[in-house]
Enzyme design. Structure first.
Site, mmCIF file in Angstrom:
data_model
loop_
_atom_site.group_PDB
_atom_site.id
_atom_site.type_symbol
_atom_site.label_atom_id
_atom_site.label_comp_id
_atom_site.label_asym_id
_atom_site.label_seq_id
_atom_site.Cartn_x
_atom_site.Cartn_y
_atom_site.Cartn_z
ATOM 1 N N GLY A 8 -9.499 63.940 102.784
ATOM 2 C CA GLY A 8 -9.373 64.565 104.377
ATOM 3 C C GLY A 8 -8.716 63.584 105.278
ATOM 4 N N LYS A 191 -27.919 66.641 115.134
ATOM 5 C CA LYS A 191 -27.275 66.087 116.690
ATOM 6 C C LYS A 191 -26.310 66.902 117.218
ATOM 7 C CE LYS A 191 -23.782 64.003 115.003
ATOM 8 N NZ LYS A 191 -22.365 63.988 115.586
#
Length: 344
Positions: A8, A191
């Site tokens: 990635g 979150k």
């Protein structure tokens, strides 16, 4: 010198590669885009994602077999929607033992699987307890500039967590360990929902009082759902919990905050995602958390409200009014109560 593959080449994968390179490791940074790999190797830049110079001991690859050749650890840093596809490809070519670490934050809608569970399902020779998660308050832009950052690595197999700790820790990137992978992954994923809400609040023009309340009550929601699933409530008071929550809700570096800010200013979700140009993990996670809350019968009014804004096109101001006019209740019925029940 240890050879490590980072899968990635977005902002976070690039930043973590820089941390590993600073520690003297040889880093193979994999991207599915041939042109991106060529640019990184030729210019030592990855400007679409980070405005920093890439160290010479990082080499980019677009062929997965070459990227993992001879590595002792594989760090997976792709969006959650790509986890399964990348791991299926990895499973086909990985023929030696490595430490698997992931630094992706999210929950898969419908299946409600955490990232470590998805990885374990796709990699034949690895169980969930073998996987290490890295999480915490860590904007890629600041990590890449070697600004002080502190994170947590977690695994059921603590020996694996300590391997990851040793790979990453340095004078600007401090790494703690934790055995509560469930709490660490949930805190890092959930979150993002509250960060969307914080951005919406700012986009509506509300002040610090509203955002402080949102963060605090958001933490209560995260802990309420997390503990219902078996997480340690103390994990939500740590770096991948309240730490990550604060930084993601208060910084312009946060994609989730920026997306929420645009929503608060009246933009539609599809337009916001197109403007962002990068993955906004909180959007997928809202779907999963909303489903989790329904199945677990856990009260999550902020998450429900944000779900209504995103997927039912409710007016954010109406949702705020809805939250402010909820039934009266005591405050110490959430995280504090959970802690008292567990440790009294």
């Amino acid at each position: 010198m240890t050879k490590i593959a980072v899968l990635g080449a977005g902002s976070w994968g690039t930043a973590l590669s820089i941390v590993l390179a600073d520690n003297g490791h040889e880093v193979n940074l994999w991207t599915h885009r041939k042109d991106q790999a060529a640019i990184i190797n030729e210019t030592r830049r990855n400007d679409k994602y980070l405005d920093v110079e890439i160290p010479s001991n990082i080499k980019a690859y677009d062929i997965l077999t070459e990227a993992i050749d001879g590595v002792t650890a594989v760090v997976i840093v792709v969006p959650t929607k790509a986890i399964r596809e990348v791991c299926k490809s990895l499973n086909d070519v990985l023929n030696h033992d490595v430490t698997i670490i992931h630094a992706s934050k999210g929950i898969e809608p419908v299946t409600l699987k955490r990232v470590s569970q998805m990885i374990a399902e796709e990699l034949e020779n690895y169980k969930e307890e073998d996987i290490v998660v890295l999480s915490g308050p860590s904007h890629a832009e600041e990590v890449a500039l070697r600004q002080p950052t502190t994170v947590t690595v977690s695994s059921v197999q603590m020996d694996n967590a300590k391997v990851a700790q040793d790979l990453f820790i340095n004078e600007s990137f401090r790494v703690y360990t934790s055995p509560d992978i469930l709490g660490i992954e949930l805190g890092g994923a959930l979150k993002n929902i509250i960060a969307l809400g914080a951005g919406i609040s700012d986009g509506l023009g509300y002040g610090d009082n509203a955002k402080a309340a949102l963060i605090t009550r958001g933490l209560a929601e995260i802990a309420r759902l997390g503990t219902s699933l078996g997480a340690n409530p103390l994990s939500f008071l740590g770096l991948p919990g309240v730490g990550d929550l604060i930084v993601t809700c208060t910084s312009v570096h946060s994609r989730n905050w920026r997306a929420g800010n645009l929503l608060g200013k009246g933009h539609k979700l599809d337009d916001v995602l197109e403007q962002m140009g990068m993955v906004v993990e909180g959007v997928r996670t809202v779907k999963a958390a909303y489903q989790f809350a329904e199945e677990q019968q856990v009260e999550m009014p902020i998450t429900k409200g944000i779900y209504q804004v995103l997927f039912e096109e409710k007016d954010p101001k109406d949702i705020v009014e809805q939250l402010m006019n909820r039934t009266k209740r005591e405050e110490m019925d959430d995280l504090a109560k959970l802690l008292m029940e567990r440790y009294s």
